[in-house]
Design a protein around this motif. Sequence first.
Motif, PDB file in Angstrom:
ATOM      1  N   UNK A 145      -6.566 -12.280  -0.214  1.00 55.37           N
ATOM      2  CA  UNK A 145      -7.666 -10.715  -0.314  1.00 55.37           C
ATOM      3  C   UNK A 145      -6.327  -9.879  -0.606  1.00 55.37           C
ATOM      4  N   UNK A 146      -6.429  -9.033  -1.348  1.00 58.81           N
ATOM      5  CA  UNK A 146      -5.920  -8.129  -1.957  1.00 58.81           C
ATOM      6  C   UNK A 146      -5.504  -7.159  -0.800  1.00 58.81           C
ATOM      7  N   UNK A 147      -4.948  -6.446  -0.442  1.00 56.35           N
ATOM      8  CA  UNK A 147      -4.828  -4.940   0.527  1.00 56.35           C
ATOM      9  C   UNK A 147      -4.367  -3.708  -0.174  1.00 56.35           C
ATOM     10  N   UNK A 148      -4.129  -3.191  -0.457  1.00 52.69           N
ATOM     11  CA  UNK A 148      -4.046  -1.696  -0.940  1.00 52.69           C
ATOM     12  C   UNK A 148      -3.302  -0.901   0.142  1.00 52.69           C
ATOM     13  N   UNK A 149      -2.258  -0.447   0.193  1.00 52.63           N
ATOM     14  CA  UNK A 149      -0.711  -0.221   0.218  1.00 52.63           C
ATOM     15  C   UNK A 149      -0.882   1.846   0.325  1.00 52.63           C
ATOM     16  N   UNK A 150      -1.422   2.325   2.376  1.00 53.56           N
ATOM     17  CA  UNK A 150      -1.833   3.965   1.507  1.00 53.56           C
ATOM     18  C   UNK A 150      -0.256   4.346   2.367  1.00 53.56           C
ATOM     19  N   UNK A 151       0.214   5.359   2.223  1.00 52.84           N
ATOM     20  CA  UNK A 151       0.571   6.112   3.658  1.00 52.84           C
ATOM     21  C   UNK A 151      -0.188   6.578   4.600  1.00 52.84           C
ATOM     22  N   UNK A 152       0.303   6.830   4.969  1.00 60.64           N
ATOM     23  CA  UNK A 152      -0.560   6.587   6.891  1.00 60.64           C
ATOM     24  C   UNK A 152      -1.421   8.064   7.170  1.00 60.64           C
ATOM     25  N   UNK A 153      -0.589   9.656   6.002  1.00 62.23           N
ATOM     26  CA  UNK A 153      -1.443  10.939   5.490  1.00 62.23           C
ATOM     27  C   UNK A 153      -2.417  10.654   5.173  1.00 62.23           C
ATOM     28  N   UNK A 154      -3.301   9.458   4.668  1.00 62.53           N
ATOM     29  CA  UNK A 154      -4.510   8.631   4.089  1.00 62.53           C
ATOM     30  C   UNK A 154      -5.276   7.931   4.619  1.00 62.53           C
ATOM     31  N   UNK A 155      -4.215   7.214   5.999  1.00 60.85           N
ATOM     32  CA  UNK A 155      -5.322   6.378   5.803  1.00 60.85           C
ATOM     33  C   UNK A 155      -6.569   6.606   6.760  1.00 60.85           C
ATOM     34  N   UNK A 156      -7.136   7.767   6.777  1.00 59.41           N
ATOM     35  CA  UNK A 156      -8.534   7.979   6.894  1.00 59.41           C
ATOM     36  C   UNK A 156      -9.676   7.764   5.879  1.00 59.41           C
ATOM     37  N   UNK A 157      -9.315   8.258   5.158  1.00 59.15           N
ATOM     38  CA  UNK A 157     -10.008   7.615   3.796  1.00 59.15           C
ATOM     39  C   UNK A 157     -10.148   6.276   3.495  1.00 59.15           C
ATOM     40  N   UNK A 158      -9.337   4.909   3.762  1.00 57.81           N
ATOM     41  CA  UNK A 158      -9.040   4.000   3.889  1.00 57.81           C
ATOM     42  C   UNK A 158      -8.476   3.134   4.758  1.00 57.81           C
ATOM     43  N   UNK A 159      -9.508   2.959   5.681  1.00 60.77           N
ATOM     44  CA  UNK A 159      -9.304   2.856   7.081  1.00 60.77           C
ATOM     45  C   UNK A 159      -9.475   0.694   7.068  1.00 60.77           C
ATOM     46  N   UNK A 160     -10.282   0.595   5.804  1.00 59.42           N
ATOM     47  CA  UNK A 160      -9.581  -0.818   5.776  1.00 59.42           C
ATOM     48  C   UNK A 160      -8.472  -1.523   4.675  1.00 59.42           C
ATOM     49  N   UNK A 161      -7.477  -0.101   5.047  1.00 57.09           N
ATOM     50  CA  UNK A 161      -6.124  -0.540   4.182  1.00 57.09           C
ATOM     51  C   UNK A 161      -5.034  -1.002   4.950  1.00 57.09           C
ATOM     52  N   UNK A 162      -3.632  -1.803   5.042  1.00 56.36           N
ATOM     53  CA  UNK A 162      -2.647  -1.565   5.323  1.00 56.36           C
ATOM     54  C   UNK A 162      -1.962   0.111   5.648  1.00 56.36           C
ATOM     55  N   UNK A 163      -1.681   0.117   6.532  1.00 58.44           N
ATOM     56  CA  UNK A 163      -0.128   1.141   6.779  1.00 58.44           C
ATOM     57  C   UNK A 163       1.258  -0.089   5.439  1.00 58.44           C
ATOM     58  N   UNK A 164       1.458   1.667   5.170  1.00 60.92           N
ATOM     59  CA  UNK A 164       2.515   0.617   4.190  1.00 60.92           C
ATOM     60  C   UNK A 164       3.406  -0.392   4.647  1.00 60.92           C
ATOM     61  N   UNK A 165       3.980   0.557   6.498  1.00 64.80           N
ATOM     62  CA  UNK A 165       4.549  -0.535   7.000  1.00 64.80           C
ATOM     63  C   UNK A 165       4.408  -1.938   7.123  1.00 64.80           C
ATOM     64  N   UNK A 166       2.770  -2.250   7.640  1.00 66.28           N
ATOM     65  CA  UNK A 166       2.155  -3.131   7.718  1.00 66.28           C
ATOM     66  C   UNK A 166       2.432  -4.129   6.353  1.00 66.28           C
ATOM     67  N   UNK A 167       2.115  -3.377   5.299  1.00 68.67           N
ATOM     68  CA  UNK A 167       1.818  -4.399   4.483  1.00 68.67           C
ATOM     69  C   UNK A 167       3.454  -5.219   3.970  1.00 68.67           C
ATOM     70  N   UNK A 168       4.578  -4.473   4.117  1.00 67.67           N
ATOM     71  CA  UNK A 168       6.091  -4.220   3.954  1.00 67.67           C
ATOM     72  C   UNK A 168       5.862  -5.163   4.756  1.00 67.67           C
ATOM     73  N   UNK A 169       5.512  -5.834   5.739  1.00 70.93           N
ATOM     74  CA  UNK A 169       5.893  -6.739   6.798  1.00 70.93           C
ATOM     75  C   UNK A 169       5.045  -8.118   6.631  1.00 70.93           C
ATOM     76  N   UNK A 170       4.001  -7.757   5.368  1.00 72.34           N
ATOM     77  CA  UNK A 170       3.240  -8.905   5.498  1.00 72.34           C
ATOM     78  C   UNK A 170       4.007  -9.107   4.166  1.00 72.34           C
TER      79      UNK A 170
END
Length: 139
Positions: A1-26
Motif C-alpha cells: 500500500x502506498x503512503x503519502x509523505x506529509x510534513x508534520x504541519x499538515x498532518x491534521x489534514x492527512x491523518x492516515x499518512x505517515x510523517x516524513x520521519x516515519x516514511x524515511x524510517x520505512x
Amino acid sequence: MWKVITPHSEMSEYSDCLSTREALQTIFSKASNEQISKYERQLANIKILDPVLIIVPNQNWINLHGLPTYYTVMDSFATNGLRNECRDENSRVIFYFATNTELYVTRDSIENLFPNAFMVAPSLQASVSNPRVYLIGEA
C-alpha cells in the motif's frame, strides 16, 4: 500500500499518512537516526506534490558494478541538466526536481548514459543476451 509523505504541519489534514520521519524510517530501514535526520532536513522545505525521487541503493547492483560506479550514477542524477547546481544536497539518495518533466528528462538521460543502472524487464530477459537483471536501486 502506498503512503503519502506529509510534513508534520499538515498532518491534521492527512491523518492516515505517515510523517516524513516515519516514511524515511520505512524506506531506509537500515539507516541510522543521524542519516534519517539528514534526509528529514533535506525534505523539510519541499511542498506537497513537488517531484522528489528517492532511490534506495541495491547492494547486489553495487557488488556487481562497484561503489565508485554507483557514486558516479547517483552524482549524475544530482547534476544532470544543471549548471553548478545539485538537486540532492549530497545525499545521493533523495533528489528534488523543479517539475515532473525535469524528473523524466533526467531519468531518460541517465538511462542513456548509464544503461546498466536500469534492468531489462523480466518478461524480456529471456530474449536478450546478457540481460541487465539488477536495478541500481528501488525508487
